[in-house]
Design a protein around this motif. Sequence first.
Motif, PDB file in Angstrom:
ATOM      1  N   PHE A 172       0.825  -1.207   0.000  1.00 47.67           N
ATOM      2  CA  PHE A 172       0.000   0.000   0.000  1.00 47.67           C
ATOM      3  C   PHE A 172       0.863   1.263   0.000  1.00 47.67           C
ATOM      4  N   VAL A 173       1.899   1.287   0.827  1.00 44.22           N
ATOM      5  CA  VAL A 173       2.741   2.482   0.932  1.00 44.22           C
ATOM      6  C   VAL A 173       3.443   2.783  -0.384  1.00 44.22           C
ATOM      7  N   PHE A 212       0.954   3.907  -3.029  1.00 42.61           N
ATOM      8  CA  PHE A 212       0.529   5.291  -2.829  1.00 42.61           C
ATOM      9  C   PHE A 212       1.610   6.268  -3.276  1.00 42.61           C
ATOM     10  N   LEU A 213       2.868   5.995  -2.912  1.00 39.14           N
ATOM     11  CA  LEU A 213       3.966   6.876  -3.301  1.00 39.14           C
ATOM     12  C   LEU A 213       4.127   6.917  -4.819  1.00 39.14           C
ATOM     13  N   TRP A 234       1.724   6.331  -7.030  1.00 44.18           N
ATOM     14  CA  TRP A 234       0.543   7.070  -7.501  1.00 44.18           C
ATOM     15  C   TRP A 234       0.792   8.574  -7.377  1.00 44.18           C
ATOM     16  N   TRP A 235       1.289   9.010  -6.228  1.00 45.35           N
ATOM     17  CA  TRP A 235       1.536  10.426  -5.979  1.00 45.35           C
ATOM     18  C   TRP A 235       2.646  10.965  -6.883  1.00 45.35           C
ATOM     19  N   GLY A 249       0.718   0.505  -8.046  1.00 42.39           N
ATOM     20  CA  GLY A 249       0.442   1.939  -8.012  1.00 42.39           C
ATOM     21  C   GLY A 249       0.366   2.533  -9.398  1.00 42.39           C
ATOM     22  N   SER A 261      -2.752   0.989 -11.282  1.00 47.44           N
ATOM     23  CA  SER A 261      -3.985   1.543 -10.725  1.00 47.44           C
ATOM     24  C   SER A 261      -4.193   2.984 -11.179  1.00 47.44           C
ATOM     25  N   LYS A 262      -3.104   3.729 -11.282  1.00 47.85           N
ATOM     26  CA  LYS A 262      -3.193   5.113 -11.739  1.00 47.85           C
ATOM     27  C   LYS A 262      -3.734   5.194 -13.154  1.00 47.85           C
ATOM     28  N   THR A 264     -10.777   2.018  -5.745  1.00 41.57           N
ATOM     29  CA  THR A 264     -11.326   1.802  -4.405  1.00 41.57           C
ATOM     30  C   THR A 264     -12.229   0.584  -4.376  1.00 41.57           C
TER      31      THR A 264
END
Length: 294
Positions: free
Chosen positions: A77-78, A81-82, A84-85, A150, A153-154, A166
Amino acid sequence: MKSNNPVFARSEEFNRASSNAYGNQTYAGGGSAYPGYGDAGTDPSTWGTGAPGQVDQGRMTVDSVVQKTAMSVGLVFVTAFLTWWWIGDMVTTDSFGRTVADSDALGQASLLAMLGAGGAFLLSLVNSFKRVISPALVLAFAAAEGVALGAISKVFDAQFGDGIVTQAVLGTFAAFIGTLAAYKFFDIKVGAKFRTFVVAGMLGMVGLGLLSLVLSLFGVQTGLFGFGTLGLVMSIVGLTLGVFMLILDFDFVENGVAAGLPERESWRAAFGLTVSLVWIYTNLLRILAILRGD
């Protein structure tokens, strides 16, 4: 019974556990009890977790498996997320005010997806065939898998939107909880034929994926992993196999805990569970994308 699961097949402890009845420790040579774990029939309160002068490794427990799995999945997850960001917005507006895909962001996402997926695939092979599980390699796999997920998913979020990522995440955890509940409440027993079927199906899908990738480099599109009807069928089959993989994971964890395996084997169980959850998520994400595309 010796395991056919590539994740657990290289673990001598898991294979011994599955070849013995629950709780019969025969890890030491000659069928003697595992050092410090106590002999069958003695008072459990007198059992130790290590022989004198020996490093106390402890036993694998449900709690230890949960903790290690939480660490592995949490790292996925971490890093996801990174990633994705870091990619940033994938849609922009052109000179005519139209919404278009940002080519730079799309290129970054594609590169990260390939690098992450390639690294995760190689690390999964190492972890699957390594006799002594390495926590560092399990976490490295989780990090690489998170980068790939990530980025992927993006792309799916930019193309299909409306919370598709989600929904796929929630669906993955719902599948996990539902499978665990069914495994416990219906007392599902895993036999040799079921193991063989699931592992053969999993390896078959991986083989088809690699074949499709190679053929695509030569301009041949099989459609097996596309967004058409055939792709939908393959995704449903993949999702079903993912649920079956979870059942194998639960079975090995249950056997391992009952047999009192060394605590380090919790990492092997965590790796297997992480692989299954990622497998379910990617197939569920494709199913939702195909349904929305229609």
